[in-house]
Design an enzyme around this catalytic site. Sequence first.
Site, PDB file in Angstrom:
ATOM      1  NE  ARG A  38      -3.671   0.435   2.384  1.00  0.00           N
ATOM      2  CZ  ARG A  38      -4.770   0.834   1.750  1.00  0.00           C
ATOM      3  NH1 ARG A  38      -5.367   0.027   0.920  1.00  0.00           N
ATOM      4  NH2 ARG A  38      -5.269   2.026   1.957  1.00  0.00           N
ATOM      5  CG  ASN A  54     -21.268   1.235  22.214  1.00  0.00           C
ATOM      6  OD1 ASN A  54     -21.221   2.391  21.786  1.00  0.00           O
ATOM      7  ND2 ASN A  54     -20.679   0.886  23.343  1.00  0.00           N
ATOM      8  CB  ALA A  55     -26.435   2.722  20.550  1.00  0.00           C
ATOM      9  NE  ARG A  65     -14.451  11.435  12.161  1.00  0.00           N
ATOM     10  CZ  ARG A  65     -13.390  12.195  12.374  1.00  0.00           C
ATOM     11  NH1 ARG A  65     -13.314  13.388  11.837  1.00  0.00           N
ATOM     12  NH2 ARG A  65     -12.413  11.758  13.128  1.00  0.00           N
TER      13      ARG A  65
END
Length: 126
Positions: A38, A54-55, A65
């Site tokens: 890469r 998780n939530a 974001r």
Amino acid sequence: LVKAFEKYMRQAQKAYDEMMEGMAKMGITGEKAQQDARFLLPNAAETKIVVTMNARELLHFFRVRTCNRAQWEIREMAERMLDGVKKAAPTIFAKSGPACLYAPCPEGKMTCGKIEEVRKKCAVKK
């Protein structure tokens, strides 16, 4: 410009493939080989991302974001993810989105200056 970009990307892919083949001949394979190869690729190379959240972490992720100041690619991904989780768990994620949705913009002097536009775009539909 698009043709030049696509030509360069084909050349970069060819160089990556050649490096992978060379490393395989040397006995270097798998993830290690992929990571090393890469280094040849430009920043615009496609990246596969796997995350576990998780939530609570998803709510935080969407706060930062989906902000207009987030880099456009991660923002687009976050917006798509948010659309999906709103369908899967509407109660939890109904009011999720950028930090400025229900409070002043936390970016201070670095604000995008489009708080009303953001709120209109992300408003909870009744």
